[in-house]
Design a protein around this motif. Structure first.
Motif, short mmCIF file in Angstrom:
data_model
loop_
_atom_site.label_atom_id
_atom_site.label_comp_id
_atom_site.label_asym_id
_atom_site.label_seq_id
_atom_site.Cartn_x
_atom_site.Cartn_y
_atom_site.Cartn_z
N ILE A 1 -30.47 0.92 -34.87
CA ILE A 1 -30.05 1.29 -33.50
C ILE A 1 -31.15 2.09 -32.82
O ILE A 1 -31.54 1.80 -31.68
CB ILE A 1 -28.74 2.08 -33.54
CG1 ILE A 1 -27.58 1.21 -34.02
CG2 ILE A 1 -28.41 2.64 -32.15
CD1 ILE A 1 -26.29 1.98 -34.24
N LEU A 2 -31.67 3.10 -33.51
CA LEU A 2 -32.73 3.92 -32.94
C LEU A 2 -33.99 3.10 -32.67
O LEU A 2 -34.66 3.29 -31.64
CB LEU A 2 -33.05 5.09 -33.87
CG LEU A 2 -31.94 6.11 -34.09
CD1 LEU A 2 -32.36 7.14 -35.13
CD2 LEU A 2 -31.57 6.79 -32.79
N ALA A 3 -34.31 2.17 -33.58
CA ALA A 3 -35.50 1.35 -33.40
C ALA A 3 -35.37 0.44 -32.18
O ALA A 3 -36.29 0.32 -31.37
CB ALA A 3 -35.75 0.51 -34.66
N LEU A 4 -34.21 -0.21 -32.04
CA LEU A 4 -34.00 -1.09 -30.89
C LEU A 4 -34.02 -0.32 -29.58
O LEU A 4 -34.58 -0.77 -28.57
CB LEU A 4 -32.68 -1.85 -31.04
CG LEU A 4 -32.69 -3.01 -32.04
CD1 LEU A 4 -31.29 -3.55 -32.26
CD2 LEU A 4 -33.60 -4.13 -31.53
N LEU A 5 -33.39 0.86 -29.56
CA LEU A 5 -33.43 1.68 -28.35
C LEU A 5 -34.87 2.06 -28.00
O LEU A 5 -35.25 2.10 -26.83
CB LEU A 5 -32.58 2.94 -28.54
CG LEU A 5 -31.06 2.74 -28.59
CD1 LEU A 5 -30.37 4.05 -28.96
CD2 LEU A 5 -30.53 2.22 -27.26
N SER A 6 -35.68 2.36 -29.04
CA SER A 6 -37.08 2.73 -28.80
C SER A 6 -37.88 1.56 -28.27
O SER A 6 -38.64 1.69 -27.30
CB SER A 6 -37.70 3.24 -30.11
OG SER A 6 -37.01 4.36 -30.61
N VAL A 7 -37.71 0.39 -28.88
CA VAL A 7 -38.47 -0.79 -28.46
C VAL A 7 -38.08 -1.22 -27.04
O VAL A 7 -38.94 -1.62 -26.24
CB VAL A 7 -38.23 -1.96 -29.45
CG1 VAL A 7 -38.82 -3.25 -28.90
CG2 VAL A 7 -38.85 -1.63 -30.80
N LEU A 8 -36.79 -1.12 -26.73
CA LEU A 8 -36.32 -1.51 -25.39
C LEU A 8 -36.67 -0.49 -24.32
O LEU A 8 -36.47 -0.74 -23.13
CB LEU A 8 -34.80 -1.72 -25.41
CG LEU A 8 -34.29 -2.90 -26.25
CD1 LEU A 8 -32.78 -2.89 -26.31
CD2 LEU A 8 -34.79 -4.22 -25.68
N GLY A 9 -37.17 0.68 -24.75
CA GLY A 9 -37.48 1.72 -23.77
C GLY A 9 -36.24 2.33 -23.16
O GLY A 9 -36.28 2.85 -22.04
N ALA A 10 -35.12 2.28 -23.90
CA ALA A 10 -33.86 2.82 -23.38
C ALA A 10 -33.91 4.34 -23.35
O ALA A 10 -34.71 4.98 -24.02
CB ALA A 10 -32.69 2.35 -24.25
N THR A 11 -33.02 4.91 -22.55
CA THR A 11 -32.92 6.36 -22.42
C THR A 11 -31.70 6.84 -23.19
O THR A 11 -30.59 6.36 -22.97
CB THR A 11 -32.80 6.77 -20.95
OG1 THR A 11 -33.97 6.33 -20.24
CG2 THR A 11 -32.67 8.27 -20.81
N LEU A 12 -31.92 7.76 -24.10
CA LEU A 12 -30.83 8.29 -24.91
C LEU A 12 -30.22 9.50 -24.21
O LEU A 12 -30.89 10.49 -23.94
CB LEU A 12 -31.34 8.70 -26.30
CG LEU A 12 -30.27 9.21 -27.27
CD1 LEU A 12 -29.27 8.11 -27.60
CD2 LEU A 12 -30.91 9.73 -28.55
N THR A 13 -28.93 9.40 -23.90
CA THR A 13 -28.20 10.49 -23.25
C THR A 13 -27.20 11.08 -24.23
O THR A 13 -27.01 10.57 -25.34
CB THR A 13 -27.47 9.98 -22.00
OG1 THR A 13 -26.51 8.99 -22.41
CG2 THR A 13 -28.44 9.36 -21.01
N LEU A 14 -26.55 12.16 -23.82
CA LEU A 14 -25.54 12.77 -24.68
C LEU A 14 -24.39 11.80 -24.94
O LEU A 14 -23.95 11.66 -26.09
CB LEU A 14 -25.02 14.06 -24.04
CG LEU A 14 -24.38 15.08 -24.98
CD1 LEU A 14 -25.32 15.43 -26.12
CD2 LEU A 14 -23.99 16.33 -24.22
N PRO A 15 -23.85 11.09 -23.94
CA PRO A 15 -22.89 10.04 -24.25
C PRO A 15 -23.47 8.95 -25.15
O PRO A 15 -22.74 8.32 -25.90
CB PRO A 15 -22.51 9.48 -22.88
CG PRO A 15 -22.74 10.61 -21.94
CD PRO A 15 -23.94 11.31 -22.47
N GLY A 16 -24.78 8.73 -25.07
CA GLY A 16 -25.40 7.77 -25.97
C GLY A 16 -25.33 8.23 -27.41
O GLY A 16 -25.08 7.44 -28.33
N ILE A 17 -25.56 9.53 -27.64
CA ILE A 17 -25.39 10.09 -28.98
C ILE A 17 -23.95 9.93 -29.43
O ILE A 17 -23.66 9.61 -30.59
CB ILE A 17 -25.82 11.57 -29.01
CG1 ILE A 17 -27.33 11.69 -28.82
CG2 ILE A 17 -25.39 12.24 -30.32
CD1 ILE A 17 -27.84 13.11 -28.81
N ALA A 18 -23.02 10.13 -28.48
CA ALA A 18 -21.61 9.92 -28.80
C ALA A 18 -21.38 8.47 -29.23
O ALA A 18 -20.61 8.20 -30.16
CB ALA A 18 -20.74 10.25 -27.59
#
Length: 855
Positions: A411-428
């Motif tokens: 999950i973390l790798a795909l978010l990193s590759v896609l350039g996604a932004t991790l928010t607090l609801p994202g951590i949720a």
């Protein structure tokens, strides 16, 4: 199912190792990560504003101003051909979207039409395959001729204005030194601006908010500007503008623009060598320099006005020709305002003013606290889930935990590759995925144990467990994925971050369950050749339970009907405690610089501002205070003035850690979008289940899910928890979770209908629920463990969100057992309703399961 060709092994392990490699830079600091080889040096998660602090703005281009400006330009374009027809410009009047000319003479009319043919030519869109756009249409009527701006033309102008505004805003923010700002369009005429690390929203708005349209005019000496302001008719081609002095002074200028900001090459702040006052030095491009030299040569001794957004910055007398292509703007500047003006001039002019519809600011200290809270909640939740899985399945639990760890890394790798932004609801979303991802392994393991109890050997039981769980997991995952996709497209901001992480988590869960987990179990079987399944340390539900659930429907149905009715009554009479997302207004989270916040003092200060209804309450620790201010009546900019007032009155004694301002336009749109999201999600899932099962199953699933949604809304109304965008995310996730549970039970019902064609429906439903009960309870417990960690350790911001989720998991578990299955009886489901086409084939495949486990 347990045989892997070598290339498949390499592909699976290579995928997992690549995920670890792309996720690894996130545990390094930025400087160390940048030294890694490409593309790993770019593989880092972007943290949202709620995690690192910053400013979020939603701005809207003033379409009315854009239209007025185009109409004024159209009038100026029509004046020369009108003069050629010996008709004065005074014959023109404005309509809402056009210029109307009184012209009854047919000869003059034809002459004007011939002179304005080029004006009516279509605009070239520049987009391949798209027809040109007619910007101006000619409308003829008795005694009048109207040049009207078309809707298509106005939309094209608005679209071009947004694109230009985005580039101008980007250049202005880059000049401020903000790290990695995000500026993108939203909808038709809106722009989202996110500035990580920025602390002062007002400073950011001051820099980017003004059009900064600069023009150069000669000052008219034909009349006294004070007399014109008192009613004297101004000379033709002139107007009165004020200076930026305190008090402002009137200046009569010629309306004709000799030069504009487009003729400037750049501007820099500086200090006047004679007065040492802040000034702005500017230089012209080659064209502008030549025009400026010609103007100053021909107008020595005359005042020359430099105008910015309708205000005269300076009006010096031209003492001598200026041939160097440079000049200076002086006035009542401070060093900061001179720097801001230089940035605005250098970045170009905005095509129109911006109206701020929404504003959110998170201070750096709150962002740091959010990261700590999110990390702690994630670690504790993961430890609880991993420990529980080991106790529930022994050695198989260790395999599941390895797969779960790989799942999170992916999950973390795909978010990193896609350039996604991790928010607090994202951590949720990630923490929730930790709990829900266990469901796939639980389904597989419980099916393996069931097949073993039915007399199959260990190898056959493992093979059949994976094969039979596959369809159930796909069905359950797709229902949750549907909710996540709808949430992404209909949601906004942090909710979209939650939807992205949840959707990615579902995909990686299916991958790890049916590739990595299966591969590790195949290797374990090959190495150890087990005669029995590993021992489990705890068991929440005994094997071969026979609880008679169907008779309980006579109690469950009336009880659910009463609670649903009470929830509806609560919603109508009490209503929801709507947050500013849905009703507009302003919210502040402040922290006292003293040991304890004085709530009475804060209330007194707020009451002095006369802002209407203001709520002040403790929020988290005794130092923290939450302030809510009702929507203002001054339109979309009303909330912006509240921000300035509250910041000024509390700034010295309180640190403003978070502020949100939502105008009435946006709040109404968010309320509609939230309602539409829930309805669309239910309809989409209804169609999917109808196609995959039968109509009774579809109606049963929707009825049970609607029951859960209504009870959750009733809970919000009863408890008084604030209902905002995060609450919509919680409800839609509950929809997915509830349907996930229901679909798992329905899959077993469908299987048993094919196998036991003569069994009575109540007996078959009891058997199906009892067969799935271990999985239902284990999944609910693991999800609750993750959510409880998030609720207790995730901070106040996520408290209402996770509380709703905890309530939803409990209600969803109840409805899948006591509502969804019994409803099939109510909808008259009959034995033998489904075909038995694949039963014999499945039996043959299971009987011939190969014991060849070479991997």
């Amino acid at each position: 199912m347990l045989y892997f060709e070598r290339w498949k092994m390499i592909a699976i392990l290579g995928t997992v190792l690549a995920a670890f490699a792309f996720a690894f830079p996130n545990v390094l600091n930025e400087q160390t990560a940048s030294s890694l080889p490409s593309p790993l040096d770019q593989s880092r998660l972007n943290l949202g504003l709620d995690l690192q602090g910053g400013v979020y703005l939603l701005a809207e281009i003033d379409e009315a101003e854009l239209t007025d400006s185009r109409l004024e330009n159209l009038r100026e374009e029509l004046c020369p051909p009108l003069r050629e027809t010996r008709t004065g410009c005074s014959a023109m009047t404005y309509t809402d979207t056009g210029v109307r000319i009184r012209l009854s003479d047919d000869e003059k009319r034809n002459q004007l039409k011939a002179a304005t043919e080029e004006l009516l030519l279509p605009l070239q869109t520049g987009v391949f395959g798209q027809a040109p756009i007619e910007e101006i249409e000619l409308i003829e009527e008795s005694g009048f001729i109207t040049y009207n701006l078309t809707r298509q033309g106005l939309d094209k102008r608005l679209n071009d204005a947004v694109e230009k505004a985005i580039e101008v805003i980007r250049r202005r923010i880059d000049a401020l030194g903000v790290s990695e700002p995000q500026i993108q369009r939203q909808g038709v005429g809106r722009i989202v601006i996110q500035a990580p690390g920025a602390e002062d929203a007002q400073e950011l708005k001051d820099t980017i908010g003004e059009p900064a349209r600069m023009s150069f005019h000669l000052v008219s000496e034909e009349a006294d500007p004070a007399a014109v302001l008192q009613g004297q008719r101004p000379p033709r081609g002139t107007e009165v503008l004020n200076t930026n002095d305190d008090p402002p002074l009137p200046v009569l200028i010629q309306t004709r623009e000799l030069l504009t900001g487009e003729d400037l090459a750049g501007a820099t702040p500086g200090f006047d060598s004679r007065t040492n006052q802040p000034v702005v030095n500017f230089t012209f491009n080659s064209r502008g320099g030549q025009i400026f030299a010609d103007i100053t040569q021909r107008n020595v001794g005359r005042p020359f006005a430099i105008v910015l957004d309708g205000t005269v910055l300076t009006a010096p007398v031209i003492n001598e020709p200026i041939l160097g292509g440079a000049g200076q703007i002086s006035g009542n500047f401070t060093a900061e305002s001179a720097n801001a003006l230089a940035i605005q001039i250098s970045s170009g002019a905005l095509p129109a003013r911006l109206t701020y519809l929404e504003e959110r600011t998170v201070g750096p200290s709150l962002g740091a606290d959010s990261i700590v809270a999110g990390e702690l909640a994630g670690i504790v939740g993961a430890v609880l889930v991993l420990t529980f899985m080991f106790l529930a399945y022994g050695k198989l639990g260790i395999i599941a935990n390895i797969a779960l760890t790989a799942n999170i890394v992916m999950i973390l790798a795909l978010l990193s590759v896609l350039g996604a932004t991790l928010t607090l609801p994202g951590i949720a979303g990630i923490v929730l995925t930790v709990g829900m991802a266990v469901d796939s392994n639980v389904l597989i393991y419980e099916r393996i144990r069931e097949e073993r109890r039915n007399g199959r050997n260990v190898i056959q039981a493992i093979d059949a467990g994976f094969r039979r769980a596959l369809v159930t997991i796909i069905d359950a995952s797709l229902t949750t994925l549907l909710a996540a996709v709808i949430l992404f497209y209909l949601g906004s901001g942090p909710i979209r971050g939650f939807a992205v992480t949840l959707a990615i988590g579902i995909v990686t869960t299916v991958f790890t369950a049916f590739t990595l987990t299966r591969l590790m179990i195949a290797v374990w079987v090959q190495k150890t050749r087990p005669k029995e399944l590993p021992k489990r340390w705890i068991s929440l539900v005994k094997d071969d339970t026979h609880i008679p659930f169907m008779p309980w429907r006579k109690i469950a149905f009336p009880a659910s009907a009463v609670t649903v009715l009470l929830s509806a009554v609560m919603f109508v009479t009490v209503g929801l405690n709507l947050g500013i997302d849905f009703k507009g207004g302003t919210l502040f989270e402040v922290q006292s610089r003293a040991a304890v916040a004085d709530l009475a003092d804060v209330r007194d200060r707020m009451n002095e501002l006369n802002l209407g209804d203001v709520q002040v309450q403790e929020f988290g620790t005794p130092r923290d205070v939450l302030i809510r201010v009702e929507p203002q009546e001054a339109g979309s900019n009303g909330e912006q003035s509240v921000v300035a007032l509250v910041t000024n009155v509390l700034g010295e004694d309180y640190e403003i850690r978070r502020q949100e301002a939502v105008g009435p336009t946006v709040s109404g749109e968010l309320a509609r979008a939230g309602t539409i999201a829930v309805v669309v999600a239910l309809l989409a899932i209804l169609v999917y289940i109808w196609l995959r099962f039968e109509w009774q199953f579809a109606l049963g699933a929707i009825a049970a899910t609607t029951h859960d949604v209504i009870l959750t809304i009733g809970m919000f109304s009863l408890v008084g928890i604030e209902f905002g965008l995060a609450s919509i995310a919680a409800i839609l996730t509950i929809v997915g979770y509830s349907l996930n549970d229901t679909v798992v039970v329905y899959d077993r019902v469908r299987e048993n209908l094919r196998r036991y064609k003569k069994m009575e429906i109540p007996e078959l439903l009891d058997m199906s629920i009892n067969q799935m009960l271990p999985r239902t309870i284990l999944t609910s417990v693991t999800t609750l463990l993750a959510l409880l960690a998030l609720y207790t350790l995730g901070g106040e911001v996520l408290a209402s969100f996770t509380f709703a989720m905890i309530f939803g998991v409990i209600i969803g578990t109840y409805s899948s057992i006591f509502m969804a299955a019994p409803l099939l009886i109510l909808f008259n489901l009959r034995p033998g309703a489904l075909s038995n086409d694949d039963v014999d084939a499945e039996k043959r495949a299971t009987a011939n399961t190969s014991a060849d486990l070479n991997v």
